[in-house]
Design an enzyme around this catalytic site. Structure first.
Site, PDB file in Angstrom:
ATOM      1  N   ASP A 469       0.856  -1.175   0.000  1.00  0.00           N
ATOM      2  CA  ASP A 469       0.000   0.000   0.000  1.00  0.00           C
ATOM      3  C   ASP A 469       0.900   1.236   0.000  1.00  0.00           C
ATOM      4  OD1 ASP A 469      -2.341   1.601   0.308  1.00  0.00           O
ATOM      5  OD2 ASP A 469      -1.860   1.771   2.441  1.00  0.00           O
ATOM      6  N   ASP A 676      -6.906  -2.411   3.679  1.00  0.00           N
ATOM      7  CA  ASP A 676      -5.933  -3.426   3.291  1.00  0.00           C
ATOM      8  C   ASP A 676      -6.271  -4.811   3.850  1.00  0.00           C
ATOM      9  OD1 ASP A 676      -4.320  -1.543   1.970  1.00  0.00           O
ATOM     10  OD2 ASP A 676      -3.418  -0.932   3.875  1.00  0.00           O
TER      11      ASP A 676
END
Length: 784
Positions: A469, A676
């Protein structure tokens, strides 16, 4: 009437209520008492007195009742225990495993109670050793020139052996026989199966030979008319197995050192500040959410909370891995177990007991130490086949020696069969994986790598693609003002002053960045009136009687401003992934561009070096982010990332992981946010940044406390060394058994005249276990 009241007072004066346990206390009976703030309190026993003396406010404020209510609400019965070899076995309270017979261990990883199995096995080891020494003298003495059996007579010597061996076999070795019998009834063959059969065979044969010698042919007897017995073999076998078991149990104690060290980071007391302003050291278990605590210089922060008053610098290496202290002031979060370096502050407790970050770290380490790597399944399957095979080899050896062996062939047959059963005990095989995993997870915790499952640790060693990420993983996750552009004749402070006046009431992250930049300068912010936020454009308000607009280029043009002076430079900043916001004063013909403020989420300082190191390790880096493509590509270009997927939603990240796995890649996902979590769970290995959301941590197999890519390098190094260590252990175990079993069966006898005795077989078996344990403990000193 007065007489009745006086009589009632006299009747009640002899009773008091214990403020700790609530029991009634009869005065004048020698019960302990204590004066606090001018009032006498009486207690039913000294224990209640001492608890009250340590923390009077806790019991007088009603917090004791509140704590009891919370504990009752959370309570789920006794502590849970599990088997270190068969973790699917879970029960309340201690006991033994129904599969392998081993004593169950607390799932918390550590226990305040002593290790009863270690204590018990140590006692049995001493009994076995004290019996083994005279037995060895009796049997080995004649071989080294000490004819002790001739001195006392063969019959007396045999009876002494019986007296010495029987308590060991029938009492000391009882746990081994219980576990061996369990393995037979459950058809889960293991080392205890072999020990039970080997020791039982040697002892049973020797007892029959000692008391019923007439059952054997005369050609098996010695010149004195006695049969050879092997009591010393059964006793020495038991003693040596106990040596291995005690070493293993002590090693397990040592693998818990990391957990104990983590627990020791929390102080045993906290300095309570009462509403009346009193301060004293109270037991940590009495601290509840909402309590105010003073933390003095050099003290550890007792629980998680926020600074209520004062300021200081705190060493947060427990959480971040960074030794540089972090400044703390009113409202800042502090974490239990971190160290206050300088300054004194009062904090308000928010998370206590099992809810603190330190307690959660302990739980994760304990969980990882109980988990099993997939490679352990191979060892278990081999052991399941190995034990029946060994029994078959022992039986075959017995038959062959009985048929073609030298005289006395029966004795040689028994020796060969028992030696095979003993030397083949798969102790080393059973220890190979769990010892490495437990030691590695403890070492990882010390380096800020928390392993949730052994499976994740093993798979990380073979990962070839890492999806990361952007925000919070590659970047700091907190925007800052990176550039301030000004029009001709305009002061930079003026631009920040007007922008700050509009943003001081906003909770937007970009507003926070601007206010942080102003906080480092001597700028007074005027009041803003008629404030309006225009979704997707910006904000506008009246400041010092003039209209001020702050937002994107389109919003500034709507206000009537000419942007040409700064537009080219602003667009260059935008291409670098920065957000450019225009400040305009006035409207229509009077609108004038004052400046442009660029805000960016800075890349973490060590991200580029970490990605370079991962590339050298032949790992492909893919960035998946919900941010705009231009910003994502700017960060990727700066760091040298292989592939960029921008504007990706949570389900998109999960789909990306599944696509990469379908293409044959072994994928790790590194992230820190709620968005996530699906991808972390879908990846072969989930790597959660410890600075992120709880749900991300729960979804991942490993957590990196420091929250940056260097943690991935440390974790991968740990994974590789752990898998290498496990393979070394399995190699030792398999090679040892492959070589040892044929020798024990007597394959060297026709060539060299060597037949391994059961006693030497037991020594070799224990040595293999010690070698595996020693090799696993090397991971404690691994440099990460």
């Amino acid at each position: 009437m007065q007489e009745v009241l006086d009589q009632a007072a006299q009747e009640n004066v002899g009773q008091a209520t214990d403020p700790v346990c609530g029991m009634s206390v009869t005065l004048g009976k020698g019960k302990p008492s204590l004066k606090y703030k001018g009032k006498d309190y009486h207690f039913c026993n000294p224990k209640c007195h001492d608890r009250f003396d340590a923390d009077p406010y806790f019991f007088l404020s009603g917090n004791n009742d509140r704590k009891k209510a919370q504990e009752a609400e959370r309570s789920s019965g006794e502590a849970l225990f599990t088997c270190p070899m068969d973790p699917e076995i879970v029960q309340e309270g201690p006991g033994t495993c129904p599969i392998c017979g081993m004593a169950l261990e607390p799932m918390s990883g550590v226990s305040d109670e002593p290790n009863h199995e270690l204590i018990d096995f140590t006692k049995r080891l001493w009994v076995s050793a004290l019996a083994a020494i005279p037995l060895l003298i009796l049997t080995m003495g004649p071989m080294v020139g000490v004819p002790i059996r001739d001195w006392i007579g063969e019959s007396v010597a045999i009876y002494l052996e019986v007296l010495l061996a029987t308590p060991v076999v029938l009492w000391a070795a009882l746990p081994f026989f219980q576990r061996g019998w369990t393995s037979l009834t459950k058809r889960h063959f293991n080392m205890w199966t072999l020990i039970m059969i080997g020791v039982g065979t040697a002892y049973a044969y020797s007892m029959v030979a000692a008391f019923l010698p007439f059952l054997f042919p005369d050609n098996l007897k010695s010149a004195s008319g006695h049969l050879p017995v092997y009591f010393e073999a059964s006793v020495v076998i038991v003693a040596l197995v106990f040596v291995g078991q005690v070493l293993e149990l002590r090693a397990r104690e040592r693998t818990g050192d990391a957990i104990r060290a983590l627990l020791d980071l929390a102080p045993k007391t906290a300095r309570r500040v009462t509403p009346e302003g009193d301060e004293y050291d109270a037991p940590l278990e009495n601290i509840l959410a909402g309590d105010r605590l003073r933390v003095r210089p050099g003290e550890a922060v007792p629980v998680d909370g926020r600074v209520f008053e004062g300021n200081s610098s705190v060493d947060e290496s427990l959480v971040t891995g960074e030794p540089v202290p972090v400044a703390k002031t009113d409202g800042d979060k502090v974490t239990g177990g971190t160290l206050n370096k300088s300054g004194s502050f009062v904090m308000q407790a928010e998370l206590v007991g099992a809810d603190t970050m330190l307690a959660k770290i302990v739980d994760m380490v304990a969980s990882a130490q109980r988990s099993r790597a997939p490679i352990q399944g191979l060892a278990d399957r081999v052991a399941g086949i190995f034990v029946p095979t060994v029994v078959a080899v022992a039986f075959l050896a017995f038959v062959v020696w009985l048929a073609v062996g030298p005289s006395p062939s029966f004795v040689h047959a028994v020796i060969a069969a028992v030696s095979v059963l003993i030397i083949a005990c798969p102790c080393a095989l059973g220890l190979a994986t769990p010892m490495s995993i437990m030691t590695a997870t403890g070492r990882g915790a010390q380096a800020g790598v928390l392993v949730k499952t052994a499976e994740a640790l093993e798979r990380l060693a073979s990962v070839d693609t890492i999806v990361v990420d952007k925000t919070g993983t590659l970047t700091e996750g907190r925007p800052i003002v990176s550039d301030v552009l000004t029009a001709d004749g305009v002061n930079e402070n003026t631009v920040l002053q007007l922008a700050g006046a509009l943003e001081k009431g906003s909770e937007h992250p970009l507003a926070e960045a601007i206010l942080d930049a102003i906080a480092h300068r001597d700028i007074d912010l005027p009041d803003a009136r008629e404030f309006q936020a225009m979704t997707g454009k910006g904000v506008t308000a009246s400041v010092m009687g003039e209209s001020v607009v702050f937002g994107n280029a389109a919003f500034a043009q709507e206000a009537g401003a000419d942007l040409s002076e700064l537009q080219e430079r602003a667009e260059e900043l935008a291409h670098l992934g920065k957000t450019a916001m225009y400040l305009v004063r006035g409207k229509g013909d009077k609108a004038a561009l004052l400046g442009v403020i660029a805000v960016a989420d800075p890349v973490k300082p060590n991200a580029k070096a970490a990605i370079g190191a991962l590339h050298k390790d032949n790992i492909r880096i893919v960035m998946a982010t919900g941010d705009a493509p231009r910003t994502a590509e700017a960060v990727a270009k700066t760091l040298g990332i292989d592939d960029v997927r921008a504007g990706v939603l949570p389900e998109g990240k999960q789909k990306l992981i599944e696509e990469l796995k379908a293409a044959g890649h072994i994928v790790a996902m590194a992230g820190d946010g709620v968005n996530d979590a699906p991808a972390l769970a879908a990846a072969d290995v989930g790597l959660a940044m410890g600075t992120g959301a709880d749900v991300a941590v729960e979804s991942a197999g490993l957590t990196l406390l420091k929250g940056d890519l260097e943690g991935i390098l440390r974790a991968r190094n740990l994974a590789r060394e752990t898998v290498r260590n496990i393979r070394q252990n399995l190699f030792f175990a398999f090679i040892y058994n492959s070589v040892g079993v044929p020798i024990a069966a007597g394959v060297l006898y026709p060539i060299f005249g060597i037949l391994l005795s059961p006693m030497l077989a037991a020594a070799a078996m224990s040595l293999s276990s010690v070698s595996v344990i020693s090799n696993a403990l090397r991971l404690r000193t691994l440099k990460l």
